[in-house]
Design an enzyme around this catalytic site. Structure first.
Site, PDB file in Angstrom:
ATOM      1  N   ASN A  20       0.862  -1.183   0.000  1.00 37.08           N
ATOM      2  CA  ASN A  20       0.000   0.000   0.000  1.00 37.08           C
ATOM      3  C   ASN A  20       0.900   1.236   0.000  1.00 37.08           C
ATOM      4  OD1 ASN A  20      -1.800   2.033   0.452  1.00 37.08           O
ATOM      5  ND2 ASN A  20      -2.488   1.311   2.466  1.00 37.08           N
ATOM      6  N   LYS A  31       0.053   4.223  -0.285  1.00 38.23           N
ATOM      7  CA  LYS A  31      -0.607   5.393   0.337  1.00 38.23           C
ATOM      8  C   LYS A  31      -0.401   6.634  -0.529  1.00 38.23           C
ATOM      9  CE  LYS A  31      -0.176   3.081   4.746  1.00 38.23           C
ATOM     10  NZ  LYS A  31       0.004   3.172   6.212  1.00 38.23           N
ATOM     11  N   HIS A  38      -9.499   0.905   5.352  1.00 41.61           N
ATOM     12  CA  HIS A  38      -8.182   1.206   5.937  1.00 41.61           C
ATOM     13  C   HIS A  38      -8.338   2.188   7.106  1.00 41.61           C
ATOM     14  CE1 HIS A  38      -4.067   2.465   6.455  1.00 41.61           C
ATOM     15  NE2 HIS A  38      -3.724   1.347   5.840  1.00 41.61           N
ATOM     16  N   GLU A  87      -6.632   4.626   8.033  1.00 44.57           N
ATOM     17  CA  GLU A  87      -6.441   6.048   7.726  1.00 44.57           C
ATOM     18  C   GLU A  87      -7.715   6.658   7.171  1.00 44.57           C
ATOM     19  OE1 GLU A  87      -2.878   5.341   5.498  1.00 44.57           O
ATOM     20  OE2 GLU A  87      -1.888   4.820   7.385  1.00 44.57           O
ATOM     21  N   GLU A  95      -5.052  -4.929  10.652  1.00 45.31           N
ATOM     22  CA  GLU A  95      -4.032  -3.902  10.846  1.00 45.31           C
ATOM     23  C   GLU A  95      -4.314  -3.139  12.142  1.00 45.31           C
ATOM     24  OE1 GLU A  95      -2.166  -2.753   6.799  1.00 45.31           O
ATOM     25  OE2 GLU A  95      -3.884  -1.465   7.112  1.00 45.31           O
ATOM     26  N   GLY A 130       2.664   2.451  10.723  1.00 43.78           N
ATOM     27  CA  GLY A 130       3.561   3.587  10.554  1.00 43.78           C
ATOM     28  C   GLY A 130       4.308   3.976  11.822  1.00 43.78           C
ATOM     29  N   SER A 148       3.719  -1.924  10.287  1.00 43.86           N
ATOM     30  CA  SER A 148       5.170  -1.945  10.508  1.00 43.86           C
ATOM     31  C   SER A 148       5.851  -3.256  10.103  1.00 43.86           C
ATOM     32  CB  SER A 148       5.510  -1.580  11.958  1.00 43.86           C
ATOM     33  OG  SER A 148       5.102  -0.248  12.243  1.00 43.86           O
TER      34      SER A 148
HETATM   35  P1  13P Z   1       3.157   0.517   7.572  1.00 45.43           P
HETATM   36  O1  13P Z   1       3.687  -0.753   6.982  1.00 45.43           O
HETATM   37  O2  13P Z   1       3.838   1.745   7.042  1.00 45.43           O
HETATM   38  O3  13P Z   1       3.072   0.460   9.055  1.00 45.43           O
HETATM   39  O4  13P Z   1       1.636   0.649   7.040  1.00 45.43           O
HETATM   40  C1  13P Z   1       0.801  -0.444   7.132  1.00 45.43           C
HETATM   41  C2  13P Z   1      -0.450  -0.159   6.400  1.00 45.43           C
HETATM   42  O5  13P Z   1      -1.234   0.678   6.788  1.00 45.43           O
HETATM   43  C3  13P Z   1      -0.712  -0.907   5.168  1.00 45.43           C
HETATM   44  O6  13P Z   1      -2.002  -0.668   4.698  1.00 45.43           O
END
Ligand code: 13P
Length: 247
Positions: free
Chosen positions: A9, A11, A93, A95, A163, A169, A209
């Site tokens: 992803n 983002k 997701h 976010e 997740e 992150g 992560s």
């Molecule tokens: P990170 O791997 O940067 O922690 O993000 C995970 C994520 O949100 C994948 O959709």
């Protein structure tokens, strides 16, 4: 259970230059054959990636509209995604839930429409740190799962991504045991509330992560069927390491 699945992803990251380089790296990477590999670029680069990336890797969108296109300024329809060769879309997701404010009902509508039109859906669930600390991890995950279960026409093209928000992150990856515990609970929930077949066939992948160093231990867990990778998916060689962590 099911074929190992690794999604990247990206983002809201990248430029034409950095993405062209990433595609070049991915095109030359050695990837284990027994893994489904998907990358999810920002909308503006989807067509570029879809047309320049090896067929070995499929492309996913990071969002899609709830229905047919039309007068919906700023939205992208499932039909348009299919038109440029996109096979998947991410919904739910954290976010989008917690920064953009999407709720279960809206997420469910988008997922159902995408599935009905033939896209695969990466359905994300996961608890906040305060929810985990309050002992509500399962409640939160089950509620988000139920919102998908209530509307999906079939589970054939659904991959569930667990997740935990506190791991996204932050560099604070869930331990293999913490992730495995939730994956088992999710599979149990599917068994009780959907069917034994869906429970055993549906891939449940972990995100938060994941990197080239911690993927191996996580991949060994019985109920971790792959990963959804954020930051580490922006580096071709490290992403390949994660893909190749399949056991
Ligand atoms: P990170 O791997 O940067 O922690 O993000 C995970 C994520 O949100 C994948 O959709």
């Amino acid at each position: 259970s099911g074929k190992f699945f690794v999604g990247g992803n990206w983002k809201c990251n990248g430029t034409k230059d950095s993405i062209t380089k990433l595609v070049t790296d991915l095109n030359s990477a050695k990837l284990e054959s027994d893994v489904d590999v998907v990358v999810s670029p920002p909308f503006v680069y989807l067509d570029l990636v879809s047309s320049s990336l090896t067929d070995r890797i499929e492309v996913s969108a990071q969002n899609s509209w709830i229905g047919k296109g039309g007068a919906f300024t700023g939205e992208i329809s499932v039909e348009q995604l299919k038109d440029i060769g996109c096979k998947w879309v991410i919904h739910g997701h954290s976010e989008r839930r917690h920064i953009i404010g999407e709720n279960d009902e809206f997420i469910g509508k988008k997922a159902a429409y995408a599935l009905n039109e033939g896209l695969g859906v990466i359905a994300c669930i996961g608890e906040l740190l305060e929810e985990r600390e309050a002992g509500k991890t399962f409640d939160v995950c089950f509620q988000q799962l139920k919102a998908f279960a209530d509307v999906v026409p079939s589970w054939d093209n659904v991959v569930i991504a667990y997740e935990p928000v506190w791991a996204i992150g932050t560099g604070k990856v869930a331990t293999p045991q913490q992730a495995q515990e939730v994956h088992v609970a999710v599979r149990d929930w599917l068994k009780k509330n959907v069917s034994e077949e869906v429970a055993s066939k549906t891939r449940i992948i972990y995100g938060g992560s994941v990197n080239g160093s911690n993927c191996g231990e996580l991949a060994k867990q019985e109920d971790i069927d792959g990963f959804l990778v954020g930051g580490a998916s922006l580096k071709g060689p490290e992403f390949a390491t994660i893909v190749n962590s399949v056991t």
